[in-house]
Design a protein around this motif. Structure first.
Motif, short mmCIF file in Angstrom:
data_model
loop_
_atom_site.label_atom_id
_atom_site.label_comp_id
_atom_site.label_asym_id
_atom_site.label_seq_id
_atom_site.Cartn_x
_atom_site.Cartn_y
_atom_site.Cartn_z
N SER A 199 0.83 -1.20 0.00
CA SER A 199 0.00 0.00 0.00
C SER A 199 0.87 1.25 0.00
N VAL A 208 -8.84 -0.63 -0.60
CA VAL A 208 -8.33 0.04 0.59
C VAL A 208 -9.49 0.70 1.34
N ARG A 212 0.44 -5.59 4.58
CA ARG A 212 -0.46 -4.59 5.15
C ARG A 212 -1.03 -5.05 6.48
#
Length: 284
Positions: free
Chosen positions: A131, A148, A196
């Motif tokens: 990300s 996201v 993430r």
């Protein structure tokens, strides 16, 4: 001093790496470019660039200013062309961030055809499996296999990617070809985890419309598509990957498809861009 022109000059210096090239591209004397940056730094009260005889280095303040300039100049360009013929003939610079494998296997090979259709588009493509902060990095849009959870971004679905379960031919020779999901109990997988969330992913199989999950023993856990496929090619276990990412090795026989009648679910794909900004005509 034209502040907008000064910002454009500063951005061009960063992109080209030195004052002389920037002056040539801007069709300006080098002294004018140098004087513009000096006046800009004086106005801001910070040093943006460290100059040597051979190269230009960006200060921390200069990097922050560069990212802000990219966004401001993009908005100015979009405003200037909002009602122009760009809606019919897109032009300008697009900054896109996407996973390495997607860029290598799908996007880059398609660019010659893309440029035939949009010759006035300039792409700035960064490949990244993790990300990023879209606003801070100043990109126009990102392509990801996950959505996201960020209210500052708008996400749009793209066509999903077909996935495949596979293993190396050497692995199959050593452990045998599984015929059922129960056979997987004697097999191992290349573990995959998300940078993430640190979540470890099981293997998914679609059987009669139902998704069945299996967590196999793994001798190695990885993060990143390239190393994931590399571990599979090394015979370290089964993986599940978009077909495009392993197509070459499947065709060569180095990798073998496993349980093709129970494929993994398709991988979703999203394009995301900052909320509150209209999507410029140059961004398809």
């Amino acid at each position: 001093m034209d502040h907008i022109q000064a910002m454009r000059t500063f951005v061009r210096i960063i992109e080209l790496g030195n004052f002389s090239r920037a002056a040539e591209k801007l069709n300006l004397p080098r002294a004018t470019v140098s004087h513009t940056i000096k006046r800009l730094e004086a106005r801001l009260g910070v040093r943006l660039l460290l100059r040597t005889t051979r190269q230009v280095q960006v200060t921390a303040e200069g990097q922050i200013y560069y990212q802000r300039c990219l966004r401001l100049l993009a908005e100015i360009d979009e405003t200037d062309t909002l009602f122009s013929r760009q809606k019919l003939r897109p032009s300008g610079r697009i900054r896109v961030d996407m996973p390495h494998s997607l860029a290598r296997e799908i996007v880059i090979p398609a660019l010659p055809q893309f440029y035939q259709r949009y010759p006035e588009i300039t792409l700035c493509l960064s490949a990244n499996d993790a990300s990023i902060d879209v606003l801070r990095e100043g990109v126009d849009c990102v392509l990801r296999a996950w959505q996201v959870e960020d209210e500052s971004l708008i996400a749009r679905h793209l066509p999903a990617l077909e996935q495949v379960t596979c293993a190396s031919a050497d692995y199959i020779e050593r452990y045998g070809m599984p015929q059922t999901l129960d056979d997987l109990a004697t097999h191992q997988a290349v573990g995959y985890f998300s940078q993430r969330t640190t979540r470890h992913y099981p293997l998914d199989f679609m059987s009669q419309g139902v998704c069945e999950q299996r967590t196999l023993h793994s001798q190695i856990d990885v993060s990143g598509a390239d190393v994931y496929v590399a571990a599979c090619r090394a015979g370290l276990g089964l993986i599940q990957s978009p077909r495009y990412g392993v197509r070459h090795w499947l065709e060569s026989g180095e990798l073998v498809e496993v349980l093709p009648e129970m494929p993994p679910p398709d991988m979703p794909l999203y394009i995301m861009y900052p909320a509150g900004h209209f999507l410029a005509p140059r961004v398809p």
